[in-house]
Design an enzyme around this catalytic site. Structure first.
Site, PDB file in Angstrom:
ATOM      1  N   ASP A  27       0.798  -1.228   0.000  1.00  0.00           N
ATOM      2  CA  ASP A  27       0.000   0.000   0.000  1.00  0.00           C
ATOM      3  C   ASP A  27       0.827   1.272   0.000  1.00  0.00           C
ATOM      4  OD1 ASP A  27       1.120  -0.088   2.492  1.00  0.00           O
ATOM      5  OD2 ASP A  27      -0.674  -0.881   3.470  1.00  0.00           O
ATOM      6  N   GLU A  85      -1.066  -8.888  -1.215  1.00  0.00           N
ATOM      7  CA  GLU A  85      -1.506  -8.341   0.092  1.00  0.00           C
ATOM      8  C   GLU A  85      -2.701  -7.385  -0.122  1.00  0.00           C
ATOM      9  OE1 GLU A  85       0.593  -5.443   2.872  1.00  0.00           O
ATOM     10  OE2 GLU A  85       1.308  -7.305   3.687  1.00  0.00           O
ATOM     11  N   GLU A 121      -1.719   5.068   3.600  1.00  0.00           N
ATOM     12  CA  GLU A 121      -1.788   3.704   3.067  1.00  0.00           C
ATOM     13  C   GLU A 121      -3.211   3.192   2.885  1.00  0.00           C
ATOM     14  OE1 GLU A 121       0.179   4.668   5.548  1.00  0.00           O
ATOM     15  OE2 GLU A 121       2.235   4.247   4.908  1.00  0.00           O
ATOM     16  N   HIS A 179       7.603   4.132  12.506  1.00  0.00           N
ATOM     17  CA  HIS A 179       7.849   5.080  11.409  1.00  0.00           C
ATOM     18  C   HIS A 179       6.583   5.702  10.832  1.00  0.00           C
ATOM     19  CE1 HIS A 179       6.264   2.521   8.210  1.00  0.00           C
ATOM     20  NE2 HIS A 179       6.691   1.518   8.937  1.00  0.00           N
ATOM     21  N   ARG A 233       3.575   7.730   9.382  1.00  0.00           N
ATOM     22  CA  ARG A 233       3.437   9.178   9.200  1.00  0.00           C
ATOM     23  C   ARG A 233       2.462   9.797  10.209  1.00  0.00           C
ATOM     24  NH1 ARG A 233       5.218  11.937   4.209  1.00  0.00           N
ATOM     25  NH2 ARG A 233       6.567  10.412   3.201  1.00  0.00           N
ATOM     26  N   HIS A 240      14.359   3.862  11.991  1.00  0.00           N
ATOM     27  CA  HIS A 240      14.026   4.152  10.578  1.00  0.00           C
ATOM     28  C   HIS A 240      14.774   5.421  10.146  1.00  0.00           C
ATOM     29  CE1 HIS A 240      11.463   5.251   7.132  1.00  0.00           C
ATOM     30  NE2 HIS A 240      10.903   4.059   7.202  1.00  0.00           N
TER      31      HIS A 240
HETATM   32  C1  UD1 Z   1       7.116   4.291   3.444  1.00  0.00           C
HETATM   33  C2  UD1 Z   1       5.671   3.943   3.080  1.00  0.00           C
HETATM   34  C3  UD1 Z   1       5.022   3.160   4.208  1.00  0.00           C
HETATM   35  C4  UD1 Z   1       5.864   1.958   4.608  1.00  0.00           C
HETATM   36  C5  UD1 Z   1       7.264   2.422   4.913  1.00  0.00           C
HETATM   37  C6  UD1 Z   1       8.152   1.249   5.211  1.00  0.00           C
HETATM   38  C7  UD1 Z   1       4.424   5.546   1.733  1.00  0.00           C
HETATM   39  C8  UD1 Z   1       3.559   6.746   1.730  1.00  0.00           C
HETATM   40  N1  UD1 Z   1       4.903   5.179   2.904  1.00  0.00           N
HETATM   41  O1  UD1 Z   1       7.064   5.185   4.543  1.00  0.00           O
HETATM   42  O2  UD1 Z   1       3.744   2.698   3.779  1.00  0.00           O
HETATM   43  O3  UD1 Z   1       5.294   1.379   5.743  1.00  0.00           O
HETATM   44  O4  UD1 Z   1       7.811   3.114   3.788  1.00  0.00           O
HETATM   45  O5  UD1 Z   1       9.306   1.621   5.907  1.00  0.00           O
HETATM   46  O6  UD1 Z   1       4.654   4.972   0.697  1.00  0.00           O
HETATM   47  N2  UD1 Z   1      14.729   7.510   4.045  1.00  0.00           N
HETATM   48  C9  UD1 Z   1      16.085   7.419   3.800  1.00  0.00           C
HETATM   49  N3  UD1 Z   1      16.576   6.241   3.324  1.00  0.00           N
HETATM   50  C10 UD1 Z   1      15.809   5.148   3.116  1.00  0.00           C
HETATM   51  C11 UD1 Z   1      14.447   5.245   3.378  1.00  0.00           C
HETATM   52  C12 UD1 Z   1      13.909   6.422   3.833  1.00  0.00           C
HETATM   53  O7  UD1 Z   1      16.817   8.346   3.995  1.00  0.00           O
HETATM   54  O8  UD1 Z   1      16.333   4.111   2.697  1.00  0.00           O
HETATM   55  C13 UD1 Z   1      14.164   8.782   4.548  1.00  0.00           C
HETATM   56  C14 UD1 Z   1      14.147   9.873   3.480  1.00  0.00           C
HETATM   57  O9  UD1 Z   1      14.446  11.097   4.077  1.00  0.00           O
HETATM   58  C15 UD1 Z   1      12.673   9.834   3.023  1.00  0.00           C
HETATM   59  C16 UD1 Z   1      11.972   9.529   4.335  1.00  0.00           C
HETATM   60  O10 UD1 Z   1      12.815   8.580   4.975  1.00  0.00           O
HETATM   61  O11 UD1 Z   1      12.284  11.059   2.463  1.00  0.00           O
HETATM   62  C17 UD1 Z   1      10.571   8.998   4.192  1.00  0.00           C
HETATM   63  O12 UD1 Z   1      10.493   7.950   3.252  1.00  0.00           O
HETATM   64  P1  UD1 Z   1       9.077   7.589   2.539  1.00  0.00           P
HETATM   65  O13 UD1 Z   1       9.294   6.443   1.634  1.00  0.00           O
HETATM   66  O14 UD1 Z   1       8.476   8.817   1.945  1.00  0.00           O
HETATM   67  O15 UD1 Z   1       8.138   7.219   3.721  1.00  0.00           O
HETATM   68  P2  UD1 Z   1       8.254   6.169   4.905  1.00  0.00           P
HETATM   69  O16 UD1 Z   1       7.851   6.859   6.128  1.00  0.00           O
HETATM   70  O17 UD1 Z   1       9.559   5.476   4.832  1.00  0.00           O
HETATM   71  N1  UDP Z   2      12.686  -4.883   9.224  1.00  0.00           N
HETATM   72  C1  UDP Z   2      14.024  -5.056   8.902  1.00  0.00           C
HETATM   73  N2  UDP Z   2      14.961  -4.302   9.571  1.00  0.00           N
HETATM   74  C2  UDP Z   2      14.622  -3.420  10.538  1.00  0.00           C
HETATM   75  C3  UDP Z   2      13.246  -3.234  10.837  1.00  0.00           C
HETATM   76  C4  UDP Z   2      12.298  -3.977  10.158  1.00  0.00           C
HETATM   77  O1  UDP Z   2      14.366  -5.872   8.044  1.00  0.00           O
HETATM   78  O2  UDP Z   2      15.530  -2.778  11.096  1.00  0.00           O
HETATM   79  C5  UDP Z   2      11.678  -5.652   8.461  1.00  0.00           C
HETATM   80  C6  UDP Z   2      10.622  -6.378   9.268  1.00  0.00           C
HETATM   81  O3  UDP Z   2      11.036  -7.684   9.579  1.00  0.00           O
HETATM   82  C7  UDP Z   2       9.413  -6.371   8.351  1.00  0.00           C
HETATM   83  C8  UDP Z   2       9.616  -5.107   7.526  1.00  0.00           C
HETATM   84  O4  UDP Z   2      10.960  -4.713   7.694  1.00  0.00           O
HETATM   85  O5  UDP Z   2       9.415  -7.470   7.454  1.00  0.00           O
HETATM   86  C9  UDP Z   2       8.675  -4.036   8.015  1.00  0.00           C
HETATM   87  O6  UDP Z   2       9.026  -2.834   7.436  1.00  0.00           O
HETATM   88  P1  UDP Z   2       8.483  -1.447   7.963  1.00  0.00           P
HETATM   89  O7  UDP Z   2       8.169  -1.529   9.402  1.00  0.00           O
HETATM   90  O8  UDP Z   2       9.481  -0.430   7.505  1.00  0.00           O
HETATM   91  O9  UDP Z   2       7.171  -1.226   7.079  1.00  0.00           O
HETATM   92  P2  UDP Z   2       5.656  -1.675   7.240  1.00  0.00           P
HETATM   93  O10 UDP Z   2       5.617  -3.146   7.416  1.00  0.00           O
HETATM   94  O11 UDP Z   2       5.094  -0.917   8.394  1.00  0.00           O
HETATM   95  O12 UDP Z   2       5.034  -1.235   5.962  1.00  0.00           O
END
Ligand code: UD1
Ligand code: UDP
Length: 371
Positions: free
Chosen positions: A95, A117, A131, A212, A214, A245
């Protein structure tokens, strides 16, 4: 049949990895993997532990990205990729913004969409944000829906989706978890941070934290961090381990409030292998994550879900997870209860698998081939 698997974030990589492995076993399918790069470091880590190298990279991440700006970059680059690759199907998982935009771009180009999913619903458009709305949009666009549970199937059918195109498959995260659990057998200790190994040797219980969402950024994270600080001060026989995160809006409050405490261990995000070892070593899990709500029950780890609503009610119903919200008092109260009261702990700490049996990927690929 040419299939393009799209993934942009850590959980998508983990949950499509077993599907990609299964697709690559079948001769009659040509599979390409596209990493949109919505996450930069975290998705690279996730694919790496499954030995998957994506074929295409779109590199859309910006620090602290806004949803509309991210979507706009994705629309442009995903559309271009679909134009060049001309797949028969795309597969998307979950999502995220990557999923919603990819499904929309495929629809615009008359390319079929398989949604892994499918059918999760919290029935609250603000939580999880964005999401819940993303997955509703994807359900409108998808041609095949892979529902992880009967409940998810029922949600889709109730929304008017033809039951003939909805398959109950289980969640592919359980395939990933089982695979990784076998893969790390015997190496669990060496995959753990030395401070955690020492704490376990000293008889301390490991409380694993992730967060993490939002909708929790801001006040929610302040409350979550305060709760962890309070618990760490109160319990000398526990250690609080938090792989943080990379979102700067998560890093800031976590480092500021929890950065300097002898029983709080802050880590960089872990790749899936060491994360599985850590989850295995944990006594309790505090999280707002979706995937961890599915994994922890499979390992018999009680989960306190730091959200007010969940689209994964199966774990709550099975008694292995409990919604406590992103609220300091409730997090402290329920964690303390599990730490103090063995009967309460034992009531939650039993392995349950409401989310799958480890064969979801085979069912998904079979369904695609049987079309
Ligand atoms: C995103 C997804 C969320 C998912 C989550 C998993 C959306 C709207 N949100 O949220 O559904 O649960 O990923 O973790 O699609 N960043 C880094 N490096 C990385 C990853 C993230 O620096 O490898 C930082 C960046 O500043 C980025 C911020 O995290 O702008 C947010 O990343 P984003 O993908 O927009 O949203 P998440 O909160 O990670
Ligand atoms: N996970 C990981 N390393 C971490 C934290 C989480 O590999 O440091 C894995 C966890 O086992 C799960 C997935 O990441 O499978 C969940 O990701 P996240 O919580 O970022 O996203 P969400 O599931 O909420 O979309």
């Amino acid at each position: 049949m040419k299939i393009l698997v799209m993934a942009g974030t850590r959980p998508e990589a983990i949950k499509v990895a077993p599907v990609i492995r299964e697709l690559r076993k079948r001769d009659d399918i040509s599979t390409l993997v596209c990493n949109t790069g919505q996450h930069k470091e975290m998705i690279r880590q996730a694919f790496q532990d499954f030995g998957i190298t994506p074929d295409l990279h779109l590199d859309v991440m910006q620090p602290n990205q806004e949803l509309a700006a991210l979507s706009s970059r994705l629309f442009d680059k995903v559309n271009q990729t679909l134009r060049e690759e001309q797949p028969d199907w795309i597969l998307v998982q979950g999502d995220t913004t990557t999923v919603m935009v990819s499904a929309m771009c495929a629809f615009y180009r008359d390319i079929r969409v398989g949604h892994i999913e499918a059918g999760l619903r919290s029935f609250n458009k603000w939580a999880p944000f964005p999401e819940e709305v993303n997955r509703e949009i994807v359900s409108k666009l998808a041609d095949l829906h892979f529902a992880p549970t009967k409940k998810a199937y029922a949600n889709l059918v109730r929304e008017g989706i033809d039951p003939d195109v909805v398959y109950v498959t289980g969640n592919t995260v359980i395939d990933a978890l089982y695979w990784m659990r076998e893969n790390i057998r015997g190496q669990e200790e060496e995959l753990l941070d030395a401070r955690i190994v020492q704490a376990i040797r000293d008889g301390k219980r490991v409380i694993l934290i992730t967060g993490h969402r939002r909708e929790n950024l801001g006040d929610g994270f302040t409350e979550i961090c305060q709760a962890i600080k309070e618990l760490a001060q109160r319990y000398e026989d526990a250690v609080f381990v938090y792989p943080v995160h990379l979102n700067p809006r998560v890093q800031e409050p976590v480092m500021r409030i929890l950065g300097d405490h002898p029983r709080i261990i802050l880590l960089s995000p872990l790749s899936y292998k060491p994360f599985m070892a850590l989850l295995n070593a944990a006594y309790i899990v505090l999280t707002d994550s979706g995937g961890i709500q599915e994994e922890a029950p499979a390992l018999g780890k009680p989960v306190l879900v730091m959200r007010d609503v969940t689209e994964r009610p199966e774990g709550v119903k099975a008694g292995v997870s409990r919604l406590v919200g992103p609220h300091c008092d409730a997090i402290v109260h329920h964690t303390a209860r599990l730490l103090d009261d063995t009967a309460a702990y034992n009531a939650m700490a039993h392995a349950e698998n409401p989310y799958g049996d480890g064969h979801a990927s085979v069912r998904i690929v079979d369904a695609l081939l049987n079309l």
